[in-house]
Design a protein around this motif. Structure first.
Motif, PDB file in Angstrom:
ATOM      1  N   VAL A 131      59.136  12.246 107.380  1.00 36.56           N
ATOM      2  CA  VAL A 131      60.090  12.425 106.286  1.00 36.56           C
ATOM      3  C   VAL A 131      61.166  11.341 106.358  1.00 36.56           C
ATOM      4  O   VAL A 131      61.512  10.717 105.346  1.00 36.56           O
ATOM      5  N   GLU A 132      61.675  11.104 107.571  1.00 37.91           N
ATOM      6  CA  GLU A 132      62.721  10.082 107.760  1.00 37.91           C
ATOM      7  C   GLU A 132      62.238   8.702 107.345  1.00 37.91           C
ATOM      8  O   GLU A 132      62.986   7.907 106.769  1.00 37.91           O
ATOM      9  N   THR A 137      57.584  12.938 101.134  1.00 36.76           N
ATOM     10  CA  THR A 137      58.837  13.388 100.528  1.00 36.76           C
ATOM     11  C   THR A 137      58.716  14.874 100.240  1.00 36.76           C
ATOM     12  O   THR A 137      57.671  15.338  99.785  1.00 36.76           O
ATOM     13  N   GLU A 139      59.775  17.891  98.122  1.00 31.98           N
ATOM     14  CA  GLU A 139      60.399  18.458  96.934  1.00 31.98           C
ATOM     15  C   GLU A 139      60.180  19.957  97.046  1.00 31.98           C
ATOM     16  O   GLU A 139      59.086  20.446  96.820  1.00 31.98           O
ATOM     17  N   ASP A 168      65.232  21.684 110.307  1.00 32.50           N
ATOM     18  CA  ASP A 168      65.557  20.604 109.365  1.00 32.50           C
ATOM     19  C   ASP A 168      64.512  20.533 108.246  1.00 32.50           C
ATOM     20  O   ASP A 168      64.842  20.299 107.081  1.00 32.50           O
ATOM     21  N   LEU A 169      63.255  20.743 108.609  1.00 33.62           N
ATOM     22  CA  LEU A 169      62.185  20.694 107.618  1.00 33.62           C
ATOM     23  C   LEU A 169      62.300  21.858 106.633  1.00 33.62           C
ATOM     24  O   LEU A 169      62.113  21.684 105.429  1.00 33.62           O
ATOM     25  N   LYS A 171      65.036  23.404 105.793  1.00 30.60           N
ATOM     26  CA  LYS A 171      66.191  23.133 104.920  1.00 30.60           C
ATOM     27  C   LYS A 171      65.832  22.122 103.831  1.00 30.60           C
ATOM     28  O   LYS A 171      66.307  22.216 102.694  1.00 30.60           O
ATOM     29  N   LYS A 172      64.991  21.165 104.180  1.00 31.95           N
ATOM     30  CA  LYS A 172      64.595  20.146 103.198  1.00 31.95           C
ATOM     31  C   LYS A 172      63.708  20.735 102.096  1.00 31.95           C
ATOM     32  O   LYS A 172      63.496  20.100 101.063  1.00 31.95           O
ATOM     33  N   ASP A 174      64.521  23.165 100.382  1.00 28.38           N
ATOM     34  CA  ASP A 174      65.447  23.849  99.470  1.00 28.38           C
ATOM     35  C   ASP A 174      65.451  25.361  99.682  1.00 28.38           C
ATOM     36  O   ASP A 174      65.888  26.110  98.815  1.00 28.38           O
TER      37      ASP A 174
END
Length: 263
Positions: A131-132, A137, A139, A168-169, A171-172, A174
């Motif tokens: 991802v970094e 990506t 969504e 972290d994943l 949270k990404k 959403d």
């Protein structure tokens, strides 16, 4: 389509004079357990989408030796470990990625003493890296407004201090990450570690996975996220025990990402 899933073996790449960037160590659960196979496929699909050069050992892969060691059979553990190390070293493997925290812990911390020195990553760490680097990506439209609680696998969290990569994943995506009362360093075992996966529990008042599932249900989640095939099984059994499988699903982080990306 399922038939389009490309998973090369080290033997195939070696014969073609190629060396992959990473070796995907599948592990026993990911190879043989029907539920865990879905995690394996999800992760392989993400690797293909991200155009990561990877391979598996296939039939040359054996059990990491974790259950034997935890059950007290050091001799059997070393036999399995040394056999695997010989194969890995013959292929000059430098980097290993696995979706099993038991394999991750054993290969990262115990293989070096037996001559197996590799950079070993858990799949949540590797996914975070992808991802970094912008190779995938996230969504998280599919998970917007969803409540996800994350269960820390013992061998990933308390044994190796990997707490944030999976979170972290989530949270990404959403999603709303809701923590259980026992989380991170105070995380509670699912009940399958230490080779307990392969035996019936001792007599007591309540199985560990039921206690852990009750903690998860207290957060009123839509999804219980896991990052270990053993944890996935135990939490799924717990949800079934509570007759909540119609409303609450248990998913590996890789499955959440593959689902979000519609891979």
């Amino acid at each position: 389509m399922e038939s389009e899933l490309k998973v090369p073996t080290m033997a195939e790449l070696s014969a073609a004079g190629q060396q992959p960037e990473v070796l995907f160590w599948v592990g026993c659960a990911g190879s043989f357990d029907d539920r865990a196979k879905r995690i394996t496929k999800a992760f392989a699909k993400i690797l293909n989408r991200a155009k990561v050069s990877f391979a598996v050992l296939g039939t040359e892969e054996s059990c990491s030796g974790d259950p034997a060691k935890r059950a007290g059979n050091e001799f059997l553990f070393q036999m399995q470990a040394v056999s695997n190390i010989e194969v890995l070293n013959a292929y000059e493997i430098k980097k290993v990625v696995t979706a099993c925290p038991h394999c991750f812990n054993t290969m990262r911390n115990e293989y070096p003493d037996l001559g197996g020195k590799y950079e070993v990553m858990h799949h949540t760490q590797f996914l975070g890296q992808l991802v970094e680097e912008g190779k995938i990506t996230l969504e998280g439209g599919k998970f917007k407004g969803k409540r996800i609680t994350y269960h820390d696998p013992c061998y990933l969290g308390r044994a190796n201090n990997v707490y944030e990569a999976p979170r972290d994943l989530i949270k990404k995506l959403d999603a709303e990450l809701v923590e259980m009362k026992n989380c991170k360093k105070k995380g509670l075992c699912c009940g399958a570690g230490g080779a307990q996966m392969f035996k019936e529990p001792e007599k007591g008042d309540k199985d560990v996975n039921i206690e852990r599932t009750e903690q998860a249900l207290e957060t009123k989640p839509d999804i219980i996220a896991a990052a270990c095939p053993f944890c996935n099984t135990m939490m799924t059994d717990g949800v079934k025990n509570k007759e909540k499988e119609a409303t609450i699903t248990v998913r590996d982080i890789a499955e959440l990402i593959a689902n979000a990306e519609e891979i």
